[in-house]
Design a protein around this motif. Structure first.
Motif, PDB file in Angstrom:
ATOM      1  N   HIS A 385       0.762  -1.250   0.117  1.00 61.74           N
ATOM      2  CA  HIS A 385       0.222   0.236  -0.024  1.00 61.74           C
ATOM      3  C   HIS A 385       0.933   1.219   0.105  1.00 61.74           C
ATOM      4  N   PRO A 386       1.401   1.679  -1.124  1.00 62.69           N
ATOM      5  CA  PRO A 386       2.465   2.746  -1.160  1.00 62.69           C
ATOM      6  C   PRO A 386       1.918   3.985  -0.649  1.00 62.69           C
ATOM      7  N   GLN A 387       0.389   4.102  -0.856  1.00 62.48           N
ATOM      8  CA  GLN A 387      -0.054   5.452  -0.389  1.00 62.48           C
ATOM      9  C   GLN A 387       0.248   5.666   0.912  1.00 62.48           C
ATOM     10  N   GLN A 388       0.198   4.477   1.871  1.00 58.23           N
ATOM     11  CA  GLN A 388       0.466   4.720   3.405  1.00 58.23           C
ATOM     12  C   GLN A 388       1.881   5.187   3.494  1.00 58.23           C
ATOM     13  N   ALA A 389       2.845   4.612   2.673  1.00 53.02           N
ATOM     14  CA  ALA A 389       4.273   5.185   2.751  1.00 53.02           C
ATOM     15  C   ALA A 389       4.229   6.754   2.353  1.00 53.02           C
ATOM     16  N   THR A 390       3.593   7.148   1.614  1.00 52.06           N
ATOM     17  CA  THR A 390       3.486   8.525   0.842  1.00 52.06           C
ATOM     18  C   THR A 390       2.918   9.383   1.928  1.00 52.06           C
ATOM     19  N   GLN A 391       1.809   8.992   2.569  1.00 51.89           N
ATOM     20  CA  GLN A 391       1.482   9.803   3.855  1.00 51.89           C
ATOM     21  C   GLN A 391       2.365  10.066   4.859  1.00 51.89           C
ATOM     22  N   HIS A 392       3.145   9.262   5.352  1.00 60.24           N
ATOM     23  CA  HIS A 392       4.057   9.315   6.170  1.00 60.24           C
ATOM     24  C   HIS A 392       5.151  10.208   5.851  1.00 60.24           C
ATOM     25  N   ALA A 393       5.636  10.031   4.638  1.00 60.14           N
ATOM     26  CA  ALA A 393       6.527  10.819   4.086  1.00 60.14           C
ATOM     27  C   ALA A 393       6.128  12.346   4.039  1.00 60.14           C
ATOM     28  N   ASN A 394       4.852  12.499   3.762  1.00 63.56           N
ATOM     29  CA  ASN A 394       4.289  13.847   3.368  1.00 63.56           C
ATOM     30  C   ASN A 394       4.151  14.353   4.848  1.00 63.56           C
TER      31      ASN A 394
END
Length: 672
Positions: A385-394
Motif C-alpha cells: 500500500h504505497p499510499q501509506q508510505a507517501t502519507q508518512h513521508a508527507n
C-alpha cells in the motif's frame, strides 16, 4: 580543565594510537597521517589567520555543507580549514569542497598538541559543529583570545547528565565557549543547566532543515528508478548487530515481493567487506557499488560501499530504514530521507535525536519497529500500500517545512565575531601570499601583487645599492633602508637584538616555528591590521634564515608611507598643532579599540603625513589582547618617550617642541 584531565589525556594518547592501528587492519586510512594526530605536520602559511570549522565525522560534515558554502562565499579573502577525526570525514571534505578548504585532522587533545595546532593555524575564529568541544582546545583558544562558536548544538538528556557527572574532570568547558547556537529549546535549557550564560546562547534551529536536494540528485534518482523499475528499500547507516536483522527482515519481504531490491549502506567503510560476507552467507544475490556493475533483475541486494551517495539512495528508495536504532547506538538523523520525501522507519533506540523523533511520532511521520519481524511487516505493508508510505513521508516533510533559516542566522552570529570585509577585493590576507624557499635554511613570504617574485637578494641592502635604488636610511637601534622599487617605495629592516643581550648577540633569535618568528609574525599581523582598515604600513615580504649552529635571523620589507615623518623628527622642527595632537590620540584609540597592543609605542613609531593623517609603524612583538590595563600602560609608555627625548634634547642644547602640560591633554582628550 583540571590537572586530572591533562594527566588522563596524556595517559590515553598511546591507547589512541593502538586503537588507530587496530582499526587500520580493516580501514588502512586509520594508519595514515599520524603526525596530524599530534599536530606535528607542516601547515602551509597560506591557511593561517583564517576560520577553522570542526566537523568530527561524516554526519557533521554533511550537516555543515550549506553553512561552509556560505562561509566560503562570505569570506572569499580568508582561508577556511576543515578539521575532523575520521578518514571518512576527511574523504567527504575533499569530495564536497576540494581545494577550496584545507583539511587536517584535529589532534588528540593534549596540551602540547593543541598548543602546536592553534599556533600553526592561528585562526581568528573556531566553529565547532554540535558538541565536539575539547578542554585543551578551548584553553588554547581562550589564552589567544580566539572566539569559539558551537553551532547546530544539540544536548541530549543523557549527554547533559554525563557533562554534569564529569565536571570535576573537564572543568568549566562550556563557560569558555563564546556563543552556542542550539538546535532546539530543550537543548538550550540543558546548556543553561550546564551554566552557559543566557547572553551566550540562542536557539537557531537545525542546519539540516536548510538542506536542499539538488536537481542533480533528483535527476540521478529518477534515472535509477526508471532503470530498476522495481520496489526499492534502503537500510542506511547500519551498524554491526543490525545487518543480520535487516537481511532477515528483507528475506521475509521477498516472500511477498520477490522483485524487491534492498540497498544496504553500512555506516563505516571498514565494515563494507564484513557486510558483503554476511550477504553471501545468507545466500542473497548481490552486487557492490564499488564494482560499477549494473544492477540486474536477478540481484536482490545492492551493497552501497561508497561515500557521499547516501542522499541518492534515499531518493531512489520507496522506504528508508535509518540505522543505529535497532541496537543501543542512539540512531541517526532522519532529516535527509525526509528531505527526499522518503518514508522513514526506525528502531526504538533514537536517544541521539529524541526531539526530532518525538515530533515525527506526534504527526505520524515515522514508523517505529522493535525487531526484524516488525521491520518486515512494515516494509511489506508499505510496498503493498504505497499510499501509506507517501502519507508518512508527507507528514514528516510538512512537520519540518517551516524550520528553515538556521544557516542564515548562524552566519549572522559568525559575522559578529569576524565582520565581513569592507572592499574585500582590495584586502590582502595570508591566503593570497606566496612562499619561496631558496634553500633548506630559508623561507620567504611575499605579496605577489607588489613583487612578481622575491629572492634572498631583496633583503640585501647591497642588492638595491648596486642598482642605485637606495634613496635614504633611518637610524635607531639599527639602520633601515628606503628603497625605490618602481611604483612602490619600500623600507628594508633587519631585526636586531636590544638591551644587554644585543651587546653579545647582535641579531640571532631563539629558533621557533617559522610562522611565529619575528618577521613572519609582524608580516601576518600587518595584513590583519590593514584588513581592519587601520593606518599601518602595507607588508611586502618577510624572510626567515636559519643561522649556523643556533638561532635564526630575520628581515622584513614594508611599503613606505608617502610624505610622512615620525613625531620625533617633527618635534625637532616645530610644535604640533592642536588638531595634530588630537589626530594622534584618535588614531591610538582606534588601534586600542581593535584590541591591538603595540609593544613599543613611542614617538619614533607614530607618523604624520602631508594630509595630517596619523600612521602607526613597527609592529615587532605586537599583537591582539583582550580588555585590560595594558591600554593605559601603552599611553604611559608613549608619554615617557616624549619626555625622554625632551630630556636628551635639553642636555644636547637643542630644541624639542614638546610640552607635557600643553600637548599631552590634547592627545588624551581625543583618545578618550
Amino acid at each position: 580543565m583540571t590537572v586530572w584531565y591533562k594527566l588522563l589525556i596524556r595517559f590515553a594518547t598511546p591507547l589512541v594510537f593502538i586503537y588507530l592501528w587496530l582499526r587500520g587492519a580493516k580501514a588502512s586510512a586509520y594508519r595514515e597521517r599520524w603526525s596530524e594526530r599530534l599536530a606535528l605536520q607542516k601547515i602551509p602559511p597560506q591557511v593561517r589567520d583564517g576560520i577553522v570549522i570542526h566537523c568530527v565525522s561524516v554526519g557533521e560534515t554533511v550537516a555543515a555543507r550549506g553553512l561552509i558554502e556560505r562561509v566560503l562565499h562570505a569570506y572569499p579573502h580568508l582561508p577556511v580549514t576543515l578539521t575532523s577525526m575520521t578518514p571518512t570525514a576527511a574523504e567527504m571534505a575533499l569530495k564536497l569542497f576540494g581545494e577550496r578548504v584545507f583539511h587536517s585532522y584535529l589532534p588528540i587533545d593534549t596540551p602540547g598538541a593543541m598548543k602546536r595546532f592553534i599556533s600553526k593555524l592561528s585562526p581568528r575564529l573556531l566553529i565547532v559543529l554540535e558538541t565536539e568541544v575539547w578542554p585543551c582546545l578551548l584553553e588554547q583558544c581562550h589564552l589567544r583570545n580566539i572566539p569559539v562558536l558551537v553551532v547546530n548544538a544539540r544536548m541530549s538528556e543523557r549527554s547533559a547528565k554525563s557533562y554534569q557527572k564529569y565536571a570535576w574532570l573537564l572543568g568549566p568547558i562550556w563557560q569558555r565557549v563564546n556563543f552556542i547556537a542550539a538546535q532546539t529549546n530543550a537543548s538550550a535549557e540543558r546548556f543553561e543547566a550546564l551554566k552557559v550564560p543566557n547572553d551566550k546562547l540562542a536557539v537557531r534551529g537545525n542546519l539540516k532543515h536548510d538542506f536542499q536536494v539538488s536537481d542533480e540528485i533528483h535527476q540521478q534518482a529518477k534515472s535509477w528508478r526508471d532503470e530498476l523499475n522495481r520496489p526499492v528499500l534502503v537500510a542506511a547507516s547500519t551498524h554491526d548487530g543490525e545487518d543480520a536483522q535487516i537481511l532477515e527482515a528483507f528475506s521475509s519481504v521477498l516472500g511477498q515481493h520477490p522483485n524487491a531490491l534492498l540497498i544496504i549502506v553500512p555506516r563505516h567503510p571498514e565494515r563494507f567487506d564484513s557486510v558483503a560476507r554476511l550477504i553471501e552467507q545468507q545466500q542473497f544475490s548481490y552486487v557492490r557499488r564499488s564494482t560499477a556493475q549494473t544492477v540486474q533483475p536477478s540481484h536482490q541486494v545492492f551493497l552501497a560501499d561508497s561515500m557521499g551517495e547516501l542522499l541518492l539512495w534515499y531518493a531512489v528508495a520507496d522506504a528508508a530504514f535509518v540505522g543505529g536504532s535497532l541496537i543501543e547506538r542512539g540512531g541517526h538523523n532522519p532529516l535527509e530521507p525526509i528531505a527526499t520525501h522518503t518514508a522513514v522507519i526506525s528502531g526504538p533506540h533514537v536517544f541521539n535525536f529524541d526531539e526530532i523523533y518525538q515530533r515525527l511520532k506526534a504527526v505520524d511521520g515515522v514508523h517505529i519497529v522493535a525487531d526484524a519481524k516488525a521491520l518486515a511487516a512494515a516494509w511489506n505493508e508499505w510496498l503493498a500500500h504505497p499510499q501509506q508510505a507517501t502519507q508518512h513521508a508527507n507528514h514528516a516533510f510538512d512537520e519540518f517545512a517551516n524550520d528553515q533559516g538556521a544557516t542564515e542566522a548562524i552566519l549572522q552570529d559568525i559575522e559578529r565575531f569576524v565582520p565581513f570585509a569592507r572592499n574585500a577585493e582590495k584586502v590582502r590576507t595570508m591566503s593570497m601570499i606566496k612562499t619561496a624557499k631558496p634553500n633548506d635554511k630559508m623561507e620567504i613570504w611575499y605579496d605577489p601583487s607588489i613583487l612578481d617574485g622575491c629572492t634572498s637578494d631583496h633583503f640585501d641592502a647591497s642588492f638595491w645599492q648596486s642598482q642605485n635604488k637606495v634613496k635614504g636610511s633611518a637610524t635607531g637601534r639599527s639602520t633601515a633602508f628606503f628603497v625605490d622599487a618602481g611604483e612602490h617605495g619600500l623600507l628594508l629592516r633587519h631585526y636586531y637584538r636590544g638591551g644587554l643581550v644585543g651587546k653579545v648577540n647582535k641579531d640571532r633569535f631563539k629558533r621557533e616555528p617559522i610562522a611565529n618568528s619575528r618577521a613572519m609574525a609582524e608580516f601576518s599581523l600587518l595584513l590583519k591590521l590593514r584588513e581592519l582598515a587601520l593606518p599601518v604600513p602595507r607588508p611586502v615580504a618577510a624572510r626567515y634564515v636559519e643561522a649556523p649552529v643556533w638561532g635564526y635571523r630575520a628581515d622584513i620589507l614594508v611599503e613606505v608611507i608617502p610624505n610622512a615623518q615620525d613625531l620625533f623628527k617633527l618635534l625637532l622642527q616645530r610644535s604640533l598643532t592642536d588638531s595634530e595632537w588630537q589626530q594622534v590620540g584618535r588614531t591610538i584609540r582606534e588601534l586600542h579599540s581593535a584590541g591591538v597592543y603595540h609593544s613599543d609605542l613611542n614617538c619614533h613609531n607614530i607618523m604624520l603625513d602631508d594630509n595630517g593623517k596619523c600612521w602607526i609603524v613597527d609592529f615587532d612583538k605586537c599583537g591582539f589582547k583582550a580588555e585590560g590595563e595594558w591600554r593605559e600602560a601603552n599611553l604611559q609608555r608613549l608619554l615617557r618617550s616624549f619626555n625622554k627625548e625632551l630630556t636628551k634634547a635639553k642636555e644636547a642644547n637643542r630644541a624639542f617642541h614638546f610640552n607635557e602640560t600643553r600637548d599631552w591633554p590634547l592627545l588624551v582628550d581625543a583618545y578618550s
